[in-house]
Design an enzyme around this catalytic site. Structure first.
Site, PDB file in Angstrom:
ATOM      1  N   LYS A 123       0.820  -1.226   0.000  1.00 49.99           N
ATOM      2  CA  LYS A 123       0.000   0.000   0.000  1.00 49.99           C
ATOM      3  C   LYS A 123       0.847   1.267   0.000  1.00 49.99           C
ATOM      4  O   LYS A 123       0.497   2.245  -0.638  1.00 49.99           O
ATOM      5  CB  LYS A 123      -0.963  -0.007   1.186  1.00 49.99           C
ATOM      6  CG  LYS A 123      -0.304  -0.250   2.531  1.00 49.99           C
ATOM      7  CD  LYS A 123      -1.171  -1.087   3.451  1.00 49.99           C
ATOM      8  CE  LYS A 123      -1.050  -2.540   3.068  1.00 49.99           C
ATOM      9  NZ  LYS A 123      -1.477  -3.475   4.111  1.00 49.99           N
TER      10      LYS A 123
ATOM     11  N   GLU B 255      -5.275  -5.058  -5.467  1.00 53.22           N
ATOM     12  CA  GLU B 255      -6.433  -5.267  -4.581  1.00 53.22           C
ATOM     13  C   GLU B 255      -5.991  -5.597  -3.164  1.00 53.22           C
ATOM     14  O   GLU B 255      -6.600  -5.151  -2.191  1.00 53.22           O
ATOM     15  CB  GLU B 255      -7.304  -6.386  -5.149  1.00 53.22           C
ATOM     16  CG  GLU B 255      -8.622  -6.590  -4.443  1.00 53.22           C
ATOM     17  CD  GLU B 255      -9.529  -5.381  -4.580  1.00 53.22           C
ATOM     18  OE1 GLU B 255      -9.650  -4.634  -3.589  1.00 53.22           O
ATOM     19  OE2 GLU B 255     -10.106  -5.164  -5.649  1.00 53.22           O
TER      20      GLU B 255
ATOM     21  N   GLY C 259      -7.567  -5.952   2.841  1.00 57.51           N
ATOM     22  CA  GLY C 259      -7.496  -7.413   2.811  1.00 57.51           C
ATOM     23  C   GLY C 259      -8.465  -8.057   1.851  1.00 57.51           C
ATOM     24  O   GLY C 259      -8.410  -7.809   0.641  1.00 57.51           O
TER      25      GLY C 259
ATOM     26  N   GLY D 294      -1.072 -12.346  13.990  1.00 60.23           N
ATOM     27  CA  GLY D 294      -0.686 -12.011  12.613  1.00 60.23           C
ATOM     28  C   GLY D 294      -1.487 -10.873  12.011  1.00 60.23           C
ATOM     29  O   GLY D 294      -1.505 -10.695  10.803  1.00 60.23           O
TER      30      GLY D 294
ATOM     31  N   ASP E 142      -0.937   3.324   7.832  1.00 57.81           N
ATOM     32  CA  ASP E 142      -1.418   2.237   6.971  1.00 57.81           C
ATOM     33  C   ASP E 142      -2.798   2.570   6.358  1.00 57.81           C
ATOM     34  O   ASP E 142      -2.964   2.507   5.140  1.00 57.81           O
ATOM     35  CB  ASP E 142      -1.435   0.937   7.798  1.00 57.81           C
ATOM     36  CG  ASP E 142      -2.136  -0.193   7.099  1.00 57.81           C
ATOM     37  OD1 ASP E 142      -1.464  -0.958   6.399  1.00 57.81           O
ATOM     38  OD2 ASP E 142      -3.361  -0.309   7.252  1.00 57.81           O
TER      39      ASP E 142
ATOM     40  N   LYS F  24      -3.987   3.457   2.236  1.00 57.31           N
ATOM     41  CA  LYS F  24      -5.153   2.847   1.579  1.00 57.31           C
ATOM     42  C   LYS F  24      -6.122   3.930   1.109  1.00 57.31           C
ATOM     43  O   LYS F  24      -6.686   3.849   0.016  1.00 57.31           O
ATOM     44  CB  LYS F  24      -5.848   1.892   2.545  1.00 57.31           C
ATOM     45  CG  LYS F  24      -4.976   0.699   2.917  1.00 57.31           C
ATOM     46  CD  LYS F  24      -5.567  -0.073   4.095  1.00 57.31           C
ATOM     47  CE  LYS F  24      -4.671  -1.246   4.473  1.00 57.31           C
ATOM     48  NZ  LYS F  24      -5.040  -1.827   5.786  1.00 57.31           N
TER      49      LYS F  24
ATOM     50  N   GLY G 251      -4.630 -10.786   7.718  1.00 61.79           N
ATOM     51  CA  GLY G 251      -4.504 -12.233   7.864  1.00 61.79           C
ATOM     52  C   GLY G 251      -4.042 -12.874   6.572  1.00 61.79           C
ATOM     53  O   GLY G 251      -4.263 -12.351   5.486  1.00 61.79           O
TER      54      GLY G 251
END
Lengths: 404, 404
Positions: A96, A120, A125, A178, A192, A196, A293
């Site tokens: 990203k 994507e 996710g 995770g 983050d 996005k 994940g």
């Protein structure tokens, strides 16, 4: 032999997720033939001969016709992507930061080399945000897009607010599961979701706003007092990324928000992400899914691989010459330690002010650049109120939620 | 001149929605050039010369290269679609009954004539269900897909349960708002969501199950006592369409369900639809949007028109030779008038039974064919409990919902 021979960069969580999902998917004409990783000595779940350590082994291999880039380092990732495109190899990336910072250039390179880049997996996710914006919402005028774009912080906020865990306990649990990235500061400080949001702005409104131009406040300064304040008023705190169209202007930012039970975002907990799109025709649409994940993000990357095998590319057809990004006046709650001096004259209006023995807060309207100045070098925290300005004018919810 | 010249059949709610959305969309290379309607004397929002009354005027017109079919009559619609495909004209339809009843033949015709049929508007209004299943979930094994597939009945249930309106008042309001179809029985008796479920089965699992083979119970027999029962237990009643995979079998049905606050479907009210997909990689994903109304469904049809201009077609690539549709044993609540005799021996297990002066109920496990026999020629009502069988084994929700 499969039609698509994949050179994979990086074999972390998402890389392994792609490997697993691709292995289980027998219909897709694509195989991973080389995996390039950094550290030859690290223990890995595949035999050593599956790996190469020099990017050139993939980039110079003419039999490889698809590059999947899943490394952490945004600058190295951009080098790899540029090289791959120059050699006519389509690229799938989930980076990203790399995409957000280089979107103008990536669009240009795709045109010059007539080779597509899909990403994507870089946004929320398993939720097909970019694809849905490209293929479905490209037909209509979007008024607002907002949501929970970071699974790690949503997980932490859920544990802290709903389960009374400490911030450190919650962060550790997120990492153990995770859901947190290698460097948690990108998540908890709101970088983050900002990357996005920058990508989403391109596909929803047709404008590229460099992440540096977007205000972000994370969850790292949220205090027990803030949580108590939210609870008293029946609210939750959610880290939201939000972009709103006001005629010819787009306002975009990432910040913690108070969210009431009437909002569908109130109900989205743990590592789940949610994207709420409001458009002229469809009105309100909500997409919810796992935002982090191995397998959920692996699926997003796999779907891009499948799209490449079908000659799919982003159309990027929004015409946005009339749109510009500009900051707005927002209603915010700012909490601070009682002994800290903040320049409240920067507020246009203050509607509430409280100062106790240890901490206090104000609620008022302030311009975002002023807010940035106010918060600089301060431990003060800000939570956007989702107040009248945004909620009643632009985004009147028509779901009925029961107040329990 | 636009590349795509559209012949439109039908100018009701959705037809007008398409007209409006298409007019506002200047980027799409498509124009409506002829509109075929049935009744020359009906007053319409466009001048009379915009209309033709004989389908041949569109079907025989070689300059028309895209047919959009939005009429009510499923048989006539299928005639039109067959003729269009034979002449190599791609088709966009929103006729769920026509598509569901003729899906095998439609797939065959597309292959024979190499001409695509798209029908996003037939399933859940503005939510891009088919597209998402085709383009995104086609890569993974779906375990379950369920949701609120009918906006009209969800609107009625919301008004009846949340606002204590009478059934007739609620139905009238739904019709006044344009959420109910011309014939409300298709909605309230659960046929409309059954057609949609039949279409979804093809795209989610690769099997075509004719709607006649799918059990449907609507909301028309729900009583005040049923609503009181739900309220006492903190539940809502939602009309759900549901398809679950059990190894090599697919169970599919439409019925009212008790839904608890922990389910994301509990919160979806009024004319909104919701689709909850549970897959091996993505886990749980939720899509929520307006399932009815002029512009939301108009957008879905518009998106199909855009897809046709981009040479898109459904891939229909699920291999399902090993799957068959078969009915399952379900836990249900059956309510009845006290003076009615029902054959309860058809239940495998009865866990609760209550008989009062006027009405009673049983809760127990029963096979769906037996349930059908039990309900035949009876005013008894059934509500599926969403009990242990479905919820804990297959579909364990991982959202956290606050119990208010």
């Amino acid at each position: 032999m499969s039609k698509y021979r994949i050179g994979l960069f990086g074999f972390g969580c998402v890389g392994q997720g792609l490997y697993e999902t691709l292995e289980k998917n027998i219909q897709l004409p694509a195989d991973i033939v080389k995996i390039c990783v950094k550290d030859p000595d690290k223990e890995r779940p595949l035999a050593a001969d599956a790996f190469v350590y020099d990017p050139k082994e993939i980039l110079n291999d003419d039999t490889i016709n698809l590059v999947v880039e899943l490394i952490d380092d945004a600058d190295k990732a951009f080098d790899i992507v540029q090289e791959a495109l120059k050699r006519g190899k389509p690229v799938v990336s989930a980076n990203k930061k790399m995409v957000a910072e280089n979107l103008d250039r990536l669009i240009e390179l795709q045109q010059i080399h007539r080779t597509p880049v899909l990403y994507e997996g870089a946004v929320c996710g398993s939720i097909p945000v970019i694809k849905t914006l490209e293929d479905y919402y490209s037909l209509e005028q979007i008024r607002e897009i907002k949501g929970i774009f970071n699974g790690s912080t949503n997980y932490i906020l859920t544990k802290v607010i709903e389960e009374n865990k400490s911030y450190d306990e919650a962060l550790e649990a997120a990492q153990a599961n995770g859901f947190a990235e290698t460097d948690p500061t990108l998540d908890v400080e709101g970088y983050d979701p900002k990357y996005k949001l920058s990508i989403v702005l391109q596909h929803a409104f047709g404008i590229h706003v460099h992440p540096d131009q977007i205000f972000n406040q994370g969850i790292q300064n949220i205090t027990r007092a803030d949580i108590a304040f939210a609870r008293e008023r029946g609210l939750k705190i959610k880290l939201l990324a939000k972009a709103t169209r006001y005629e010819d202007r787009i306002s975009a930012f990432v910040a913690p928000h108070f969210v009431s039970r009437e909002s569908p975002l109130y109900h989205v907990e743990n590592e789940y992400n949610a994207v709420l799109v409001n458009g002229d025709f469809a009105n309100e649409q909500l997409l919810v899914g796992k935002g982090a994940g191995k397998l959920p993000t692996g699926l997003a990357v796999l779907s891009d691989v499948a799209s490449i095998t079908q000659d799919y590319q982003y159309i990027l057809n929004r015409e946005a010459s009339d749109l510009s990004h500009s900051s707005t006046t927002e209603e915010v709650y700012v909490s601070f330690k009682s002994d800290e001096t903040l320049d409240f004259s920067m507020f246009h209006v203050i509607s509430e002010k409280y100062v106790g023995q240890q901490s206090g807060y104000v609620i008022g309207e302030i311009d975002i650049p002023a807010l940035k100045t106010l918060l600089k070098d301060s431990s003060a925290n800000v939570i956007f109120t989702s107040g009248a300005r945004a909620e009643t004018e632009i985004h009147k919810l028509t779901y009925s939620y029961e107040i329990g």
